[in-house]
Design an enzyme around this catalytic site. Structure first.
Site, short mmCIF file in Angstrom:
data_model
loop_
_atom_site.label_atom_id
_atom_site.label_comp_id
_atom_site.label_asym_id
_atom_site.label_seq_id
_atom_site.Cartn_x
_atom_site.Cartn_y
_atom_site.Cartn_z
N ALA A 156 0.82 -1.22 0.00
CA ALA A 156 0.00 0.00 0.00
C ALA A 156 0.86 1.27 0.00
CB ALA A 156 -0.95 -0.01 1.18
N ARG A 193 3.55 1.81 -1.70
CA ARG A 193 4.43 1.97 -2.86
C ARG A 193 4.17 3.33 -3.54
NH1 ARG A 193 1.88 -0.22 -8.08
NH2 ARG A 193 -0.24 -0.39 -7.33
N CYS A 206 -28.04 18.81 -22.93
CA CYS A 206 -28.07 17.46 -22.34
C CYS A 206 -29.27 16.69 -22.86
CB CYS A 206 -28.15 17.59 -20.82
SG CYS A 206 -28.56 16.04 -20.01
N CYS A 209 -31.93 16.00 -19.89
CA CYS A 209 -32.64 17.06 -19.16
C CYS A 209 -34.09 17.16 -19.64
CB CYS A 209 -31.94 18.40 -19.37
SG CYS A 209 -30.58 18.68 -18.20
N ASN A 245 -34.06 2.89 -24.14
CA ASN A 245 -32.76 3.35 -24.64
C ASN A 245 -32.81 3.46 -26.16
OD1 ASN A 245 -29.95 3.53 -25.34
ND2 ASN A 245 -29.47 2.69 -23.32
N ASP A 246 -32.45 4.64 -26.68
CA ASP A 246 -32.51 4.86 -28.13
C ASP A 246 -31.43 4.07 -28.86
OD1 ASP A 246 -34.61 6.79 -27.76
OD2 ASP A 246 -33.08 8.22 -27.11
N HIS A 257 -29.83 18.69 -13.55
CA HIS A 257 -28.61 18.25 -14.21
C HIS A 257 -27.40 18.29 -13.27
CE1 HIS A 257 -26.15 17.59 -17.82
NE2 HIS A 257 -25.33 18.52 -17.38
N ASN A 296 -24.00 3.63 -13.73
CA ASN A 296 -22.60 3.79 -14.10
C ASN A 296 -22.33 5.27 -13.97
OD1 ASN A 296 -20.22 2.70 -15.03
ND2 ASN A 296 -20.67 3.25 -17.15
N SER A 308 -21.35 8.57 -20.21
CA SER A 308 -21.31 9.57 -21.27
C SER A 308 -21.93 10.91 -20.87
CB SER A 308 -22.04 9.02 -22.50
OG SER A 308 -23.39 8.75 -22.18
N HIS A 336 -25.56 13.93 -16.14
CA HIS A 336 -26.93 14.02 -15.63
C HIS A 336 -27.22 12.76 -14.81
CE1 HIS A 336 -31.06 15.78 -16.06
NE2 HIS A 336 -31.31 14.61 -15.51
N HIS A 371 -28.35 9.52 -13.70
CA HIS A 371 -29.17 8.51 -14.37
C HIS A 371 -28.60 7.12 -14.17
CE1 HIS A 371 -25.94 8.94 -17.31
NE2 HIS A 371 -26.30 7.78 -17.83
N GLN A 400 -29.40 2.76 -15.65
CA GLN A 400 -29.96 1.99 -16.76
C GLN A 400 -30.56 0.69 -16.24
OE1 GLN A 400 -27.85 1.66 -20.48
NE2 GLN A 400 -26.26 3.05 -19.79
N GLU A 441 -4.14 -8.97 -12.77
CA GLU A 441 -5.61 -9.05 -12.63
C GLU A 441 -6.27 -9.62 -13.88
OE1 GLU A 441 -3.99 -6.32 -11.45
OE2 GLU A 441 -5.03 -5.55 -9.68
N GLN A 500 -6.44 -8.34 -7.64
CA GLN A 500 -5.49 -8.13 -6.53
C GLN A 500 -5.76 -6.75 -5.97
OE1 GLN A 500 -2.86 -5.74 -6.62
NE2 GLN A 500 -1.84 -6.37 -4.74
P1 H2U Z 1 -24.23 6.07 -19.90
O1 H2U Z 1 -24.77 5.63 -18.57
O2 H2U Z 1 -23.12 5.23 -20.36
O3 H2U Z 1 -23.91 7.52 -19.93
O4 H2U Z 1 -25.39 5.84 -20.94
C1 H2U Z 1 -26.50 6.64 -21.17
C2 H2U Z 1 -27.42 5.85 -22.08
O5 H2U Z 1 -28.31 6.75 -22.69
C3 H2U Z 1 -26.69 5.11 -23.18
O6 H2U Z 1 -26.95 3.74 -23.04
C4 H2U Z 1 -28.59 6.31 -24.01
C5 H2U Z 1 -27.28 5.69 -24.45
O7 H2U Z 1 -27.53 4.66 -25.40
N1 H2U Z 1 -29.01 7.43 -24.82
C6 H2U Z 1 -30.30 7.45 -25.33
O8 H2U Z 1 -31.04 6.49 -25.16
N2 H2U Z 1 -30.73 8.55 -26.02
C7 H2U Z 1 -29.96 9.63 -26.32
O9 H2U Z 1 -30.43 10.59 -26.90
C8 H2U Z 1 -28.53 9.63 -25.92
C9 H2U Z 1 -28.07 8.48 -25.04
#
Ligand code: H2U
Length: 342
Positions: free
Chosen positions: A21, A23, A44, A47, A69-70, A109, A149, A157, A160, A162, A164, A313, A319
């Protein structure tokens, strides 16, 4: 002294090397994203009222908002994409049906879970439960993975707040390992593995972060990530849908309190991947399952130095240097008001 620790939930090992630890670190230092975000960012895609990448418009939502999810990694189409090469053990593949949802935790946001009001986090918990039910009601869905995430360092990405939800036909590897291990334990002891584990952690008290009426947070004995933690319900439940009203509110409090500790640790918006592991939705009760909420944060020694899961790893075993007990001590010291409120 270097030693290995066993994870009975996933039947795997972690190498712990506490003597390392101290190092010196001359490696990569991460750039911190700027933390001055507006309450509403016109650029965003999450938003309220804004237009998403595919042209759909978000409503002017007041608290939580969920949408398909789009750019979904899973699709509900029943068509098979081919089954690999017939008769060959080397080229196996199967179509996988599923659905992917994006959950906005707040219209604000500039907030994250540790900065949100408890009542607002409770709405996130309620949404997870209703999504679990709605997604699980599809005949072809057998497993629902709820996750968050957080942070650019994790590949997120958009700052904001969020999370999934991915729901699919088959049980993915991590929950499947946990299912097998918990089932073996249940068959032998007629108690859930995590009820027994929790009792022993509560007796030992050297990795427990906090105890609420219905939930306990611990750095697990077998933690891989430096500040990995787990929120465990005291009562064995297979799924989040089994929670009482007071358990739901307590879960919101546990989520807030742990993420405040995280933010306070290095006085930064602490990145992580977190998610709920629970029983599959396959029409069976799964008494062996004890659902739990796991947090895997990458930061190691400051807001800018992260742990890399590389080298040994990738090739051998995870580790870690600082012990889970030291990590718990540091986190407990960070158990106070959010640092931005001082
Ligand atoms: P992250 O948690 O990795 O930031 O992902 C955000 C998700 O939002 C990602 O899976 C989706 C992306 O596909 N997304 C949409 O569904 N519509 C959008 O207009 C942009 C991002």
């Amino acid at each position: 002294m270097p030693h290995r620790r066993y994870n009975p939930l996933t039947d795997s090992w972690v190498l712990v090397s506490p003597h390392r630890a101290a190092r010196p670190w001359q490696g990569q230092v991460e750039k911190l994203p700027s933390d001055n975000r507006p309450k509403h960012d016109p650029d965003c895609y999450l938003c309220a009222g804004n237009t998403r990448a595919n042209g759909a418009q978000n409503p002017d939502y007041p608290d939580v908002f969920v949408f398909d999810n789009d750019f979904a990694a899973l699709l509900p189409a029943a068509e098979s994409a081919g089954e690999g090469v017939a008769g060959s053990p080397f080229f196996r593949s199967r179509a996988e049906r599923g659905l992917a949802r994006v959950v906005c935790f707040s219209p604000r946001h500039d907030l994250t879970i540790p900065e949100m009001e408890l009542s607002a986090i409770r709405k996130v918990v309620d949404l997870w439960i209703s999504e679990y039910q709605t997604l699980g009601a599809h005949a072809f869905i057998r497993y629902v993975q709820i996750f968050e995430n957080k942070g650019a360092i994790m590949g997120c990405s958009n700052p904001h707040p969020h999370g999934q939800i991915w729901a699919q036909e088959n049980i993915p590897d991590e929950p499947l390992k946990k299912q097998k291990a918990q089932l073996r334990y249940w068959k032998k002891h007629a108690r859930t593995m995590l009820s027994d584990y929790l009792q022993q952690e509560l007796t030992l008290q050297n990795r427990v972060l906090f105890e609420l009426d219905h939930f306990v947070a611990v750095v697990p004995f077998w933690a891989v990530w430096p500040f990995e933690a787990m929120i465990l319900p005291r009562r064995a439940m297979a799924r989040i849908t089994e929670m009482t009203e007071s358990e739901k509110s307590d879960l919101a409090e546990a989520y807030r309190r742990l993420t405040v500790m995280y933010d306070n640790l290095f006085e930064t918006s602490f990145p992580y991947s977190a998610g709920i592991h629970q029983a599959p939705i396959d029409g069976k009760p799964h008494p062996e399952w004890h659902w739990h909420f796991v947090f895997y944060p990458p930061l190691l020694r400051s807001a800018t130095v992260k742990k890399f899961m590389v080298g040994y790893e990738m090739l051998a075993n995870p580790q870690r240097d600082i012990t889970p007990e030291i990590a718990a001590e540091w986190l407990i010291k960070a158990d106070r008001k959010h640092y931005k409120q001082y």
